[in-house]
Write an enzyme that holds these catalytic residues in place. Structure first.
Site, PDB file in Angstrom:
ATOM      1  N   HIS A  25       0.795  -1.340  -0.129  1.00 37.15           N
ATOM      2  CA  HIS A  25      -0.030  -0.122   0.033  1.00 37.15           C
ATOM      3  C   HIS A  25       0.937   1.305   0.049  1.00 37.15           C
ATOM      4  O   HIS A  25       1.384   1.690   0.956  1.00 37.15           O
ATOM      5  CB  HIS A  25      -1.108  -0.019   1.302  1.00 37.15           C
ATOM      6  CG  HIS A  25      -2.116  -1.079   1.138  1.00 37.15           C
ATOM      7  ND1 HIS A  25      -1.793  -2.424   1.304  1.00 37.15           N
ATOM      8  CD2 HIS A  25      -3.248  -0.926   0.888  1.00 37.15           C
ATOM      9  CE1 HIS A  25      -3.024  -3.084   1.143  1.00 37.15           C
ATOM     10  NE2 HIS A  25      -3.902  -2.003   0.874  1.00 37.15           N
ATOM     11  N   HIS A  32      -5.384  -5.748  -5.913  1.00 35.54           N
ATOM     12  CA  HIS A  32      -5.024  -6.902  -5.057  1.00 35.54           C
ATOM     13  C   HIS A  32      -6.419  -7.440  -4.588  1.00 35.54           C
ATOM     14  O   HIS A  32      -7.270  -6.642  -4.562  1.00 35.54           O
ATOM     15  CB  HIS A  32      -3.847  -6.734  -4.033  1.00 35.54           C
ATOM     16  CG  HIS A  32      -4.397  -5.427  -3.017  1.00 35.54           C
ATOM     17  ND1 HIS A  32      -4.105  -4.098  -3.293  1.00 35.54           N
ATOM     18  CD2 HIS A  32      -5.041  -5.435  -1.762  1.00 35.54           C
ATOM     19  CE1 HIS A  32      -4.580  -3.238  -2.448  1.00 35.54           C
ATOM     20  NE2 HIS A  32      -5.173  -4.189  -1.534  1.00 35.54           N
ATOM     21  N   CYS A  67     -13.541  -4.244   6.662  1.00 35.32           N
ATOM     22  CA  CYS A  67     -12.721  -4.383   5.578  1.00 35.32           C
ATOM     23  C   CYS A  67     -11.454  -5.394   5.886  1.00 35.32           C
ATOM     24  O   CYS A  67     -11.160  -5.558   7.169  1.00 35.32           O
ATOM     25  CB  CYS A  67     -12.195  -3.373   4.738  1.00 35.32           C
ATOM     26  SG  CYS A  67     -13.693  -2.401   3.979  1.00 35.32           S
ATOM     27  N   HIS A  69      -8.429  -8.668   3.845  1.00 34.07           N
ATOM     28  CA  HIS A  69      -7.724  -9.112   2.878  1.00 34.07           C
ATOM     29  C   HIS A  69      -7.583 -10.587   3.085  1.00 34.07           C
ATOM     30  O   HIS A  69      -6.985 -11.060   4.068  1.00 34.07           O
ATOM     31  CB  HIS A  69      -6.252  -8.520   2.696  1.00 34.07           C
ATOM     32  CG  HIS A  69      -6.033  -7.168   2.304  1.00 34.07           C
ATOM     33  ND1 HIS A  69      -6.140  -6.223   3.341  1.00 34.07           N
ATOM     34  CD2 HIS A  69      -6.361  -6.397   1.464  1.00 34.07           C
ATOM     35  CE1 HIS A  69      -6.022  -4.959   2.918  1.00 34.07           C
ATOM     36  NE2 HIS A  69      -6.195  -5.070   1.612  1.00 34.07           N
ATOM     37  N   GLU A  87     -11.054  -7.543  14.372  1.00 32.91           N
ATOM     38  CA  GLU A  87     -11.329  -6.295  14.357  1.00 32.91           C
ATOM     39  C   GLU A  87     -12.344  -5.811  15.189  1.00 32.91           C
ATOM     40  O   GLU A  87     -12.435  -4.781  15.944  1.00 32.91           O
ATOM     41  CB  GLU A  87     -11.531  -5.706  12.889  1.00 32.91           C
ATOM     42  CG  GLU A  87     -11.470  -4.179  12.860  1.00 32.91           C
ATOM     43  CD  GLU A  87     -11.504  -3.732  11.442  1.00 32.91           C
ATOM     44  OE1 GLU A  87     -12.337  -2.887  11.223  1.00 32.91           O
ATOM     45  OE2 GLU A  87     -10.643  -4.264  10.469  1.00 32.91           O
ATOM     46  N   TYR A 104     -12.587  -1.024  -6.857  1.00 36.13           N
ATOM     47  CA  TYR A 104     -12.603   0.436  -6.676  1.00 36.13           C
ATOM     48  C   TYR A 104     -10.950   0.772  -6.515  1.00 36.13           C
ATOM     49  O   TYR A 104     -10.296  -0.279  -6.466  1.00 36.13           O
ATOM     50  CB  TYR A 104     -13.334   1.055  -5.592  1.00 36.13           C
ATOM     51  CG  TYR A 104     -12.427   0.843  -4.305  1.00 36.13           C
ATOM     52  CD1 TYR A 104     -11.858   1.822  -3.679  1.00 36.13           C
ATOM     53  CD2 TYR A 104     -12.672  -0.361  -3.748  1.00 36.13           C
ATOM     54  CE1 TYR A 104     -11.055   1.408  -2.638  1.00 36.13           C
ATOM     55  CE2 TYR A 104     -11.908  -0.782  -2.440  1.00 36.13           C
ATOM     56  CZ  TYR A 104     -10.923   0.487  -1.904  1.00 36.13           C
ATOM     57  OH  TYR A 104     -10.652   0.112  -0.823  1.00 36.13           O
ATOM     58  N   GLU A 114      -5.627   3.026  -2.616  1.00 35.46           N
ATOM     59  CA  GLU A 114      -6.233   1.566  -2.404  1.00 35.46           C
ATOM     60  C   GLU A 114      -6.534   1.372  -3.949  1.00 35.46           C
ATOM     61  O   GLU A 114      -7.116   2.223  -4.766  1.00 35.46           O
ATOM     62  CB  GLU A 114      -7.263   1.526  -1.823  1.00 35.46           C
ATOM     63  CG  GLU A 114      -7.249   1.517  -0.251  1.00 35.46           C
ATOM     64  CD  GLU A 114      -6.669   0.311   0.254  1.00 35.46           C
ATOM     65  OE1 GLU A 114      -6.349  -0.702  -0.705  1.00 35.46           O
ATOM     66  OE2 GLU A 114      -6.508   0.053   1.492  1.00 35.46           O
ATOM     67  N   GLU A 116      -8.379  -2.186  -5.466  1.00 30.90           N
ATOM     68  CA  GLU A 116      -8.850  -3.659  -4.877  1.00 30.90           C
ATOM     69  C   GLU A 116      -9.840  -3.989  -5.637  1.00 30.90           C
ATOM     70  O   GLU A 116     -11.059  -3.332  -5.976  1.00 30.90           O
ATOM     71  CB  GLU A 116      -9.414  -3.324  -3.358  1.00 30.90           C
ATOM     72  CG  GLU A 116      -8.047  -3.077  -2.491  1.00 30.90           C
ATOM     73  CD  GLU A 116      -8.698  -3.019  -1.194  1.00 30.90           C
ATOM     74  OE1 GLU A 116      -7.745  -3.094   0.066  1.00 30.90           O
ATOM     75  OE2 GLU A 116      -9.921  -2.602  -1.018  1.00 30.90           O
ATOM     76  N   TRP A 161     -15.110   3.956  -1.055  1.00 31.21           N
ATOM     77  CA  TRP A 161     -15.613   2.634  -1.299  1.00 31.21           C
ATOM     78  C   TRP A 161     -17.037   2.371  -0.741  1.00 31.21           C
ATOM     79  O   TRP A 161     -17.958   1.673  -1.367  1.00 31.21           O
ATOM     80  CB  TRP A 161     -14.676   1.434  -0.993  1.00 31.21           C
ATOM     81  CG  TRP A 161     -14.360   1.219   0.566  1.00 31.21           C
ATOM     82  CD1 TRP A 161     -15.015   0.646   1.311  1.00 31.21           C
ATOM     83  CD2 TRP A 161     -13.526   2.094   1.165  1.00 31.21           C
ATOM     84  NE1 TRP A 161     -14.359   0.780   2.720  1.00 31.21           N
ATOM     85  CE2 TRP A 161     -13.550   1.704   2.515  1.00 31.21           C
ATOM     86  CE3 TRP A 161     -12.330   2.839   0.813  1.00 31.21           C
ATOM     87  CZ2 TRP A 161     -12.585   2.185   3.399  1.00 31.21           C
ATOM     88  CZ3 TRP A 161     -11.412   3.482   1.785  1.00 31.21           C
ATOM     89  CH2 TRP A 161     -11.576   3.188   3.095  1.00 31.21           C
TER      90      TRP A 161
END
Length: 197
Positions: A25, A32, A67, A69, A87, A104, A114, A116, A161
């Site tokens: 990032h 990704h 959010c 990954h 989280e 986005y 970002e 993604e 997003w």
């Protein structure tokens, strides 16, 4: 401690490798795989969160529930559940794929970009929320319809997003207050799980 890895993608959504999240990032972030989730309660409220003030990407911004990954080799549905626990100390039930091919790109005020392919899920909260303050500065439960209308009217500031996702989710609402599910085989190739949630 092993560095968190993200899955790098080509333009068709195929995995082409992996790289450490922290090193990925920056101002020229490569495409990704990620995911977003909107958690609702049985009263039809959606959980929105404010990103921690010292996060490297989009700090202090209000956004969807969470959010994350998926790691290389990790089922994306398992990754969503893992991230909810990490989280928000939150257990999910009724995980549903809602926007399988959402994509986005956005650059924050600090210049970090970002980029993604970010499938969007919805789920129901099955426990109380206890946010990790290193990730989440604040949380709020808001009636979905009020949140949707305020975001669409530009009356509620949210992440880039989130604003785009809410607009698309509004078109997938169904009468019972949920959202029309998408099939897991509609996911980008790199995200298609070997089994269903």
């Amino acid at each position: 401690m092993t560095a968190e890895l993200v899955i790098l993608l080509d333009e068709s959504g195929n995995a082409i490798g992996s790289a450490p999240k922290a090193a990925t990032h920056h101002a020229r972030t490569p495409l990704h795989l990620a995911f977003s989730c909107y958690v609702l309660d049985r009263a039809g409220r959606v959980l929105i969160t404010q990103r921690a003030h010292d996060k490297p990407t989009f700090p202090s911004v209000w956004t969807n529930s969470f959010c994350g990954h998926p790691s290389p080799g990790e089922d994306i549905c398992d990754a969503v559940k893992r991230r909810a626990e990490q989280e928000l100390r939150l257990t999910l039930e009724g995980l549903v794929l809602t926007l399988p091919t959402f994509r986005y790109a956005a650059t924050g005020a600090n210049g970090v970009r970002e980029n993604e392919l970010c499938p969007v899920f919805t789920a129901t909260a099955a426990s109380e929320v206890t946010p990790d303050r290193s990730e989440v500065a604040a949380v709020e439960w808001v009636p979905w319809r009020s949140f949707r209308d305020e975001v669409l009217a530009g009356e509620r500031a949210v992440s880039v997003w989130c604003a785009s996702q809410v607009a698309r989710m509004a078109g997938r609402e169904v009468d019972d207050g949920g959202f029309a599910p998408a099939a897991l085989d509609e996911l980008p190739p790199a995200a298609r799980p070997a089994r269903h949630p």
